[in-house]
Design an enzyme around this catalytic site. Structure first.
Site, PDB file in Angstrom:
ATOM      1  CG  LEU A  10     -10.729   3.181   2.485  1.00  0.00           C
ATOM      2  CD1 LEU A  10      -9.651   2.357   3.491  1.00  0.00           C
ATOM      3  CD2 LEU A  10     -12.134   2.849   3.013  1.00  0.00           C
ATOM      4  CG  ASP A  29      -5.586   8.539  -7.254  1.00  0.00           C
ATOM      5  OD1 ASP A  29      -6.285   8.258  -6.279  1.00  0.00           O
ATOM      6  OD2 ASP A  29      -5.500   7.553  -8.312  1.00  0.00           O
ATOM      7  CB  VAL A  56       2.700   7.809  -3.825  1.00  0.00           C
ATOM      8  CG1 VAL A  56       1.285   8.715  -3.396  1.00  0.00           C
ATOM      9  CG2 VAL A  56       2.642   6.482  -3.779  1.00  0.00           C
ATOM     10  CB  SER A 135      -3.936  -3.267   5.953  1.00  0.00           C
ATOM     11  OG  SER A 135      -4.752  -4.452   5.947  1.00  0.00           O
ATOM     12  CE1 TYR A 148      -2.789  -3.371   0.878  1.00  0.00           C
ATOM     13  CE2 TYR A 148      -3.479  -4.989   2.498  1.00  0.00           C
ATOM     14  CZ  TYR A 148      -3.587  -3.785   1.882  1.00  0.00           C
ATOM     15  OH  TYR A 148      -4.530  -2.837   2.417  1.00  0.00           O
ATOM     16  CE  LYS A 152      -1.637  -0.943   3.398  1.00  0.00           C
ATOM     17  NZ  LYS A 152      -1.825   0.590   3.118  1.00  0.00           N
TER      18      LYS A 152
HETATM   19  P1  NAD Z   1      -8.707   2.249  -3.786  1.00  0.00           P
HETATM   20  O1  NAD Z   1      -8.123   1.126  -4.788  1.00  0.00           O
HETATM   21  O2  NAD Z   1     -10.376   2.131  -3.958  1.00  0.00           O
HETATM   22  O3  NAD Z   1      -8.029   3.423  -3.788  1.00  0.00           O
HETATM   23  C1  NAD Z   1      -6.765   3.756  -3.630  1.00  0.00           C
HETATM   24  C2  NAD Z   1      -6.118   4.662  -4.797  1.00  0.00           C
HETATM   25  O4  NAD Z   1      -4.849   5.033  -4.796  1.00  0.00           O
HETATM   26  C3  NAD Z   1      -6.797   4.604  -6.037  1.00  0.00           C
HETATM   27  O5  NAD Z   1      -7.408   5.824  -6.395  1.00  0.00           O
HETATM   28  C4  NAD Z   1      -5.561   4.649  -6.849  1.00  0.00           C
HETATM   29  O6  NAD Z   1      -5.449   5.127  -8.227  1.00  0.00           O
HETATM   30  C5  NAD Z   1      -4.215   5.238  -5.856  1.00  0.00           C
HETATM   31  N1  NAD Z   1      -3.021   4.936  -6.142  1.00  0.00           N
HETATM   32  C6  NAD Z   1      -2.802   3.532  -6.442  1.00  0.00           C
HETATM   33  N2  NAD Z   1      -1.203   3.610  -6.708  1.00  0.00           N
HETATM   34  C7  NAD Z   1      -1.085   4.941  -6.403  1.00  0.00           C
HETATM   35  C8  NAD Z   1       0.179   5.650  -6.825  1.00  0.00           C
HETATM   36  N3  NAD Z   1       1.277   4.899  -7.184  1.00  0.00           N
HETATM   37  N4  NAD Z   1       0.391   7.182  -6.542  1.00  0.00           N
HETATM   38  C9  NAD Z   1      -0.921   7.644  -6.299  1.00  0.00           C
HETATM   39  N5  NAD Z   1      -2.015   7.086  -6.195  1.00  0.00           N
HETATM   40  C10 NAD Z   1      -2.092   5.510  -6.267  1.00  0.00           C
HETATM   41  O7  NAD Z   1      -8.499   1.267  -2.375  1.00  0.00           O
HETATM   42  P2  NAD Z   1      -8.969   1.881  -1.031  1.00  0.00           P
HETATM   43  O8  NAD Z   1      -9.559   0.484  -0.535  1.00  0.00           O
HETATM   44  O9  NAD Z   1      -9.602   3.045  -1.028  1.00  0.00           O
HETATM   45  O10 NAD Z   1      -7.624   1.745   0.001  1.00  0.00           O
HETATM   46  C11 NAD Z   1      -7.063   2.935   0.508  1.00  0.00           C
HETATM   47  C12 NAD Z   1      -6.071   2.522   1.298  1.00  0.00           C
HETATM   48  O11 NAD Z   1      -6.394   1.824   2.565  1.00  0.00           O
HETATM   49  C13 NAD Z   1      -4.833   1.690   1.007  1.00  0.00           C
HETATM   50  O12 NAD Z   1      -3.630   2.026   1.269  1.00  0.00           O
HETATM   51  C14 NAD Z   1      -5.524   0.311   1.431  1.00  0.00           C
HETATM   52  O13 NAD Z   1      -4.251  -0.504   1.197  1.00  0.00           O
HETATM   53  C15 NAD Z   1      -5.711   0.617   2.707  1.00  0.00           C
HETATM   54  N6  NAD Z   1      -6.792  -0.465   3.323  1.00  0.00           N
HETATM   55  C16 NAD Z   1      -7.856  -0.617   2.802  1.00  0.00           C
HETATM   56  C17 NAD Z   1      -8.850  -1.686   3.123  1.00  0.00           C
HETATM   57  C18 NAD Z   1     -10.155  -1.852   2.622  1.00  0.00           C
HETATM   58  O14 NAD Z   1     -10.689  -2.792   3.078  1.00  0.00           O
HETATM   59  N7  NAD Z   1     -10.636  -1.294   1.470  1.00  0.00           N
HETATM   60  C19 NAD Z   1      -8.337  -2.173   4.696  1.00  0.00           C
HETATM   61  C20 NAD Z   1      -7.210  -1.976   4.865  1.00  0.00           C
HETATM   62  C21 NAD Z   1      -6.487  -1.148   4.349  1.00  0.00           C
END
Ligand code: NAD
Length: 240
Positions: A10, A29, A56, A135, A148, A152
Site C-alpha cells: 500500500l 522502509d 520507524v 485498519s 494488531y 490499529k
Molecule cells: P506490506 O507488508 O506489503 O508493507 C509494509 C511495509 O512496511 C514493508 O515494506 C515493510 O518492510 C515495512 N516495515 C515494516 N516494519 C517497518 C519498520 N519498523 N520501519 C519501517 N518500515 C517497516 O503491508 P501492506 O499490506 O502494504 O500494509 C501497509 C499498511 O496498511 C500497514 O500499516 C497495514 O497494517 C495497513 N493495512 C493493510 C491492509 C491490507 O489489506 N493489506 C488492510 C488494513 C491495513
C-alpha cells in the site's frame, strides 16, 4: 512528503499515486534492498522520488527521515505513517514479544512520525497533513490479531489527540481504515478464506492498493482542508 513502509504494498501505491499528482516523495522502509528497487522503478517512470531507509521505531532515524525530506525537497507538507507488520496468533499462543513488537511498529512508529513532522510543519508555518494508516481490524477486532487490533485502534486515539494539539498550527491529522485489500498479505490467504471475506463486501470485489492511495491523496490534499481528527473507512461497504 514522506511515506513510511513504502518499499512495497500500500505504501508504494500511495507514493506512486501522490507523485503522479506532482508530489515530491521520500519513500522509506526498513527493507533497504526493496526500497532501492522501488526508487529505481518510480524514477524510471519519471516521478520525483528519493529513498531514505529508516526503522520507524528508531527515534533518531525518524527525525533524520523528516530532515532528509526538508534538505532534499525544501520542506515537508505531508507524512503518511504507513509502515506496519503482523504477527498473528490467538492470544493463548501469542508471545509478549509479538504483542510488543506489533504495538511498537504501528503506534510508536506513527507517534514518532507525527511528532517530528508536526514540529517541522509548525516551524515552516504553512500547515500540513498527517495521515495514519489504521485498519478495520482496529474498529471491529479480528480473531488472531489482539496485538494488531489494539495497535490499529490506538492509532485512532493518537490521530484525534494529535489533531487537537496541531490544529492551531494548521496541521491536520486524519486516519484511514482499509478493509480487505489485494496485497502480498491477502495473496497468501487460503483461497476459500479470501473468497468468504470477499463475499461479505457489498461492492462485490476486493480492494486494490490504489483505492487506499486515492483516499490518502484526498486527505493529503487541500480537498480535505476542513477535515481533521477524522477516520475514513475504505472497505467496499463491509462492516457498515
Ligand atoms: P506490506 O507488508 O506489503 O508493507 C509494509 C511495509 O512496511 C514493508 O515494506 C515493510 O518492510 C515495512 N516495515 C515494516 N516494519 C517497518 C519498520 N519498523 N520501519 C519501517 N518500515 C517497516 O503491508 P501492506 O499490506 O502494504 O500494509 C501497509 C499498511 O496498511 C500497514 O500499516 C497495514 O497494517 C495497513 N493495512 C493493510 C491492509 C491490507 O489489506 N493489506 C488492510 C488494513 C491495513
Amino acid at each position: 512528503m514522506v511515506v513510511t513502509g513504502s518499499a512495497r504494498g500500500l505504501g508504494l501505491a500511495m507514493a506512486e499515486r501522490l507523485a503522479a499528482e506532482g508530489a515530491s516523495v521520500v519513500i522509506s522502509d526498513i527493507d533497504e534492498a526493496a526500497l532501492k528497487d522501488a526508487e529505481t522503478r518510480l524514477r524510471d517512470s519519471g516521478l520525483s522520488v528519493c529513498a531514505k531507509a529508516a526503522n520507524v521505531t528508531d527515534e533518531d532515524a525518524v527525525e533524520a527521515l523528516i530532515q532528509h525530506c526538508v534538505s532534499t525537497f525544501g520542506k515537508i507538507d505531508v507524512i503518511v505513517n504507513n509502515a506496519g507488520i503482523t504477527r498473528d496468533s490467538v492470544m493463548r499462543k501469542m508471545s509478549l514479544a509479538d504483542f510488543r513488537t506489533v504495538v511498537d511498529v504501528h503506534m510508536t512508529g506513527a507517534w514518532l512520525g507525527t511528532k517530528f513532522a508536526a514540529q517541522q510543519m509548525r516551524d515552516q508555518g504553512h500547515g500540513g497533513s498527517i495521515v495514519n494508516i489504521s485498519s478495520m481490524s482496529g474498529k471491529v477486532g479480528n480473531v488472531g490479531q489482539t496485538n494488531y487490533s489494539a495497535a490499529k485502534a490506538g492509532l485512532i486515539g493518537l490521530t484525534k489527540a494529535s489533531a487537537k494539539e496541531a490544529a492551531r498550527y494548521g496541521v491536520r491529522v486524519n486516519a484511514v481504515q482499509p478493509g480487505l485489500i489485494r496485497t502480498a498479505m491477502t495473496d497468501a490467504m487460503p483461497p476459500d478464506v479470501l473468497a468468504a471475506g470477499v463475499s461479505q463486501i457489498p461492492l462485490g470485489r476486493i480492494g486494490e492498493p490504489v483505492d487506499i492511495a486515492n483516499a490518502v491523496l484526498f486527505l493529503a490534499s487541500d480537498l480535505s482542508a476542513y477535515m481533521t481528527g477524522c477516520t475514513l473507512e475504505v472497505h467496499g461497504g463491509r462492516s457498515m
